[in-house]
Design a protein around this motif. Structure first.
Motif, short mmCIF file in Angstrom:
data_model
loop_
_atom_site.label_atom_id
_atom_site.label_comp_id
_atom_site.label_asym_id
_atom_site.label_seq_id
_atom_site.Cartn_x
_atom_site.Cartn_y
_atom_site.Cartn_z
N VAL A 147 9.57 21.11 0.72
CA VAL A 147 8.86 20.22 1.48
C VAL A 147 9.65 20.42 2.93
O VAL A 147 10.77 20.95 3.13
N PRO A 148 8.34 21.67 3.54
CA PRO A 148 8.93 21.47 5.36
C PRO A 148 9.34 20.20 6.05
O PRO A 148 9.15 19.20 5.97
N PRO A 149 10.75 20.77 6.92
CA PRO A 149 10.91 19.62 7.36
C PRO A 149 10.55 18.93 8.41
O PRO A 149 9.14 19.43 8.61
N GLY A 150 10.45 17.50 8.94
CA GLY A 150 9.94 17.03 9.22
C GLY A 150 9.74 15.17 8.98
O GLY A 150 10.68 15.19 8.31
N ARG A 151 9.30 14.63 9.45
CA ARG A 151 9.27 13.01 8.90
C ARG A 151 8.65 12.79 8.32
O ARG A 151 6.99 12.55 8.37
N TYR A 152 8.55 12.01 7.33
CA TYR A 152 8.33 11.39 6.20
C TYR A 152 8.12 9.92 6.08
O TYR A 152 8.93 9.63 7.04
N THR A 153 7.36 9.08 5.27
CA THR A 153 7.47 7.95 5.09
C THR A 153 7.11 7.69 3.36
O THR A 153 5.84 8.52 3.14
N ILE A 154 7.75 7.07 2.25
CA ILE A 154 7.13 7.02 0.98
C ILE A 154 6.77 5.57 1.15
O ILE A 154 7.35 3.82 1.55
N ALA A 155 5.67 5.48 1.12
CA ALA A 155 5.24 4.20 0.77
C ALA A 155 5.21 3.56 -0.65
O ALA A 155 4.49 4.17 -1.51
N TRP A 156 5.92 2.00 -1.22
CA TRP A 156 5.58 1.81 -2.00
C TRP A 156 4.87 0.58 -2.83
O TRP A 156 4.76 -0.39 -1.33
N ARG A 157 4.65 0.29 -3.73
CA ARG A 157 3.92 -0.78 -4.43
C ARG A 157 4.91 -1.24 -5.29
O ARG A 157 4.48 -0.36 -6.34
N VAL A 158 4.84 -2.14 -6.11
CA VAL A 158 5.48 -2.64 -7.24
C VAL A 158 4.68 -4.36 -7.87
O VAL A 158 4.62 -4.92 -6.62
N VAL A 159 5.44 -4.55 -9.11
CA VAL A 159 4.73 -5.92 -9.57
C VAL A 159 6.16 -6.32 -9.83
O VAL A 159 6.55 -5.37 -10.67
N SER A 160 6.33 -7.32 -9.34
CA SER A 160 7.80 -8.07 -9.98
C SER A 160 7.56 -8.98 -11.06
O SER A 160 6.18 -8.70 -12.17
N PRO A 161 8.62 -9.16 -11.65
CA PRO A 161 8.68 -10.40 -13.18
C PRO A 161 7.70 -11.06 -13.17
O PRO A 161 7.02 -11.60 -13.76
N ASP A 162 7.44 -11.71 -12.65
CA ASP A 162 6.88 -13.27 -12.03
C ASP A 162 5.18 -12.89 -11.64
O ASP A 162 4.65 -13.74 -11.14
N GLY A 163 4.85 -11.80 -11.28
CA GLY A 163 3.71 -10.99 -11.32
C GLY A 163 3.32 -10.76 -10.03
O GLY A 163 2.02 -10.80 -9.18
N LEU B 127 13.37 4.74 -6.12
CA LEU B 127 13.52 3.42 -5.65
C LEU B 127 13.99 2.05 -6.70
O LEU B 127 13.66 2.09 -8.03
N GLU B 128 15.35 1.28 -6.07
CA GLU B 128 16.26 0.36 -6.81
C GLU B 128 15.75 -0.53 -6.66
O GLU B 128 16.22 -1.46 -5.56
N PHE B 129 15.12 -1.64 -7.30
CA PHE B 129 14.80 -2.95 -6.94
C PHE B 129 15.66 -4.51 -8.17
O PHE B 129 16.74 -3.69 -9.20
N ALA B 130 16.19 -4.92 -7.67
CA ALA B 130 16.45 -6.29 -7.75
C ALA B 130 16.96 -6.31 -9.83
O ALA B 130 17.50 -6.88 -10.60
N ASP B 131 15.55 -6.54 -9.89
CA ASP B 131 14.90 -6.85 -11.59
C ASP B 131 13.88 -5.96 -11.60
O ASP B 131 13.72 -4.32 -11.20
N SER B 132 13.87 -5.49 -13.17
CA SER B 132 12.70 -4.78 -13.58
C SER B 132 10.81 -4.98 -13.04
O SER B 132 10.63 -5.76 -12.69
N VAL B 133 10.60 -3.49 -12.63
CA VAL B 133 9.43 -3.64 -11.95
C VAL B 133 8.43 -3.11 -13.12
O VAL B 133 8.75 -2.66 -13.66
N GLN B 134 7.43 -3.33 -12.24
CA GLN B 134 6.03 -2.29 -13.11
C GLN B 134 5.22 -2.15 -12.32
O GLN B 134 4.86 -2.73 -11.38
N PHE B 135 3.51 -1.01 -13.05
CA PHE B 135 3.15 -1.18 -11.96
C PHE B 135 3.13 0.04 -11.13
O PHE B 135 2.59 -0.54 -9.78
#
Length: 185
Positions: A92-108, A51-59
């Motif tokens: 990883v076997p063939p099939g449907r998948y979902t990437i669930a993500w959560r990050v904290v932006s520089p402003d918290g 995953l690539e974000f516009a700014d640095s992220v944490q957590f």
């Protein structure tokens, strides 16, 4: 008469500056620029998620979930500035998948989202899976469609900072006007 007016005007300007200045950086939320795999992509294999974000992220928290509800991430996500990488268990076997993500932006501010994609595998394996699919119970494919329909691409909830700035600005103006216009003993 002019002195109370000037005092009220000065209080107004000070209240606006004090309320708006701290709120400006709070509106600089980051956003997801790209992902590998991309949303609704079809990939042959999966070894990692990037995953690539516009700014640095944490957590960061990254979960790769199959249509059967099983998780396929391996270890902790690695953060390198704006990039977050998560290794996945292989194969990883063939099939449907979902990437669930959560990050904290520089402003918290926390950001989250979901990215649906499909692992098609080898074409001969994909054809065998497709041929076997009609015999599968319908409940096996129903959970995969629910997360896709509720996919969130990083929408942010809560009250924006500028609304709080306006509320506190109006309160400051009211207090300034009250103090400057009251009769002095």
């Amino acid at each position: 008469m002019k002195t109370p007016f000037l005092a009220a005007f000065a209080a107004l300007v000070a209240a606006v500056l004090l309320c708006v200045a701290p709120a400006l950086p709070a509106e600089a939320h980051t956003s997801l620029k790209s992902s590998d795999p991309q949303k609704n992509a079809q990939v042959k294999t999966l070894q990692k998620v990037t995953l690539e974000f516009a700014d640095s992220v944490q957590f960061p928290v990254v979960v790769v979930r199959g249509e059967d509800g099983k998780s396929y991430e391996k270890g902790e996500p690695v953060v390198d500035g704006p990039k977050v990488t998560e290794a996945v268990t292989e194969p990883v076997p063939p099939g449907r998948y979902t990437i669930a993500w959560r990050v904290v932006s520089p402003d918290g501010h926390p950001l989250e989202g979901e990215i649906p994609f499909t692992v098609v595998g080898d074409q001969s394996v994909g054809a065998a899976t497709s041929a076997a699919a009609p015999g599968d119970p319908p409940a096996a494919s129903a959970p995969a469609t629910a997360p896709v329909a509720q996919a969130d691409d990083g929408g942010q909830g809560g009250v924006p900072g500028w609304i709080w700035a306006v509320i506190f600005g109006i309160a400051g103006i009211g207090i300034g006007m009250f103090l400057s216009l009251r009769k002095k003993p």
